[in-house]
Scaffold this motif. Sequence first.
Motif, PDB file in Angstrom:
ATOM      1  N   THR A  44       0.831  -1.201   0.000  1.00  7.98           N
ATOM      2  CA  THR A  44       0.000   0.000   0.000  1.00  7.98           C
ATOM      3  C   THR A  44       0.869   1.256   0.000  1.00  7.98           C
ATOM      4  OG1 THR A  44      -1.723  -1.188   1.185  1.00  7.98           O
ATOM      5  CG2 THR A  44      -1.869   1.213   1.174  1.00  7.98           C
ATOM      6  N   ASN A  65       1.693  -7.470  -6.707  1.00  5.31           N
ATOM      7  CA  ASN A  65       0.765  -6.692  -5.891  1.00  5.31           C
ATOM      8  C   ASN A  65       0.581  -7.437  -4.573  1.00  5.31           C
ATOM      9  OD1 ASN A  65      -1.563  -5.651  -4.639  1.00  5.31           O
ATOM     10  ND2 ASN A  65      -2.590  -5.238  -6.586  1.00  5.31           N
ATOM     11  N   ASN A  67      -1.111  -7.366  -1.524  1.00  2.99           N
ATOM     12  CA  ASN A  67      -2.257  -6.936  -0.706  1.00  2.99           C
ATOM     13  C   ASN A  67      -2.490  -5.432  -0.684  1.00  2.99           C
ATOM     14  OD1 ASN A  67      -2.921  -9.613   0.071  1.00  2.99           O
ATOM     15  ND2 ASN A  67      -1.228  -9.576   1.534  1.00  2.99           N
ATOM     16  N   THR A 101      -4.686  -7.715  -6.815  1.00  2.00           N
ATOM     17  CA  THR A 101      -4.171  -8.064  -5.488  1.00  2.00           C
ATOM     18  C   THR A 101      -3.763  -9.535  -5.447  1.00  2.00           C
ATOM     19  OG1 THR A 101      -5.494  -6.361  -4.421  1.00  2.00           O
ATOM     20  CG2 THR A 101      -4.765  -8.184  -3.025  1.00  2.00           C
ATOM     21  N   ASN A 124      -1.553   3.132  -7.521  1.00  2.00           N
ATOM     22  CA  ASN A 124      -1.279   2.925  -6.102  1.00  2.00           C
ATOM     23  C   ASN A 124      -0.323   4.055  -5.745  1.00  2.00           C
ATOM     24  OD1 ASN A 124      -0.721   1.800  -3.534  1.00  2.00           O
ATOM     25  ND2 ASN A 124       0.908   0.519  -4.353  1.00  2.00           N
TER      26      ASN A 124
END
Length: 135
Positions: A44, A65, A67, A101, A124
């Motif tokens: 993230t 990716n 999570n 994800t 992101n």
Amino acid sequence: MKKVITVLVVALVTVFTANAQDTMMKGDKMMKSATKTIALEQTTGEFTQKQITVSEGTYVFEIANNNVGHNVGFVLVKKGEDVSNPENHIQTAYVTEQVATGEKQTSKATTLAKGEYVYFCPLNPTSTDNTLTVQ
């Protein structure tokens, strides 16, 4: 006599065709073996690798990716160029599709010359100061 000549011509064409296909296949294998992979992981809001140094060559970017909770992408730009201008993006470095994800995607083969590049993800929102140095 015509039959003998016809058979010789067919035999020669077959030999040349087989040799050409063998040479093409060897060339494809050499190209694939010369391409290296740069694996990057996104969490993230950031890439886990902030600085990478590689030698000149042809690379495929593999983006994971981890999570993030939504799809991610990848953009590579020569350092010093306007990252917000898509014309400055090295488009072969884009992943071939957005990375869901828990998934990974790769780019096309991208030839990197000596210099510095920055990479980021517009989906992101990551920092644009991640650096790839090519020596």
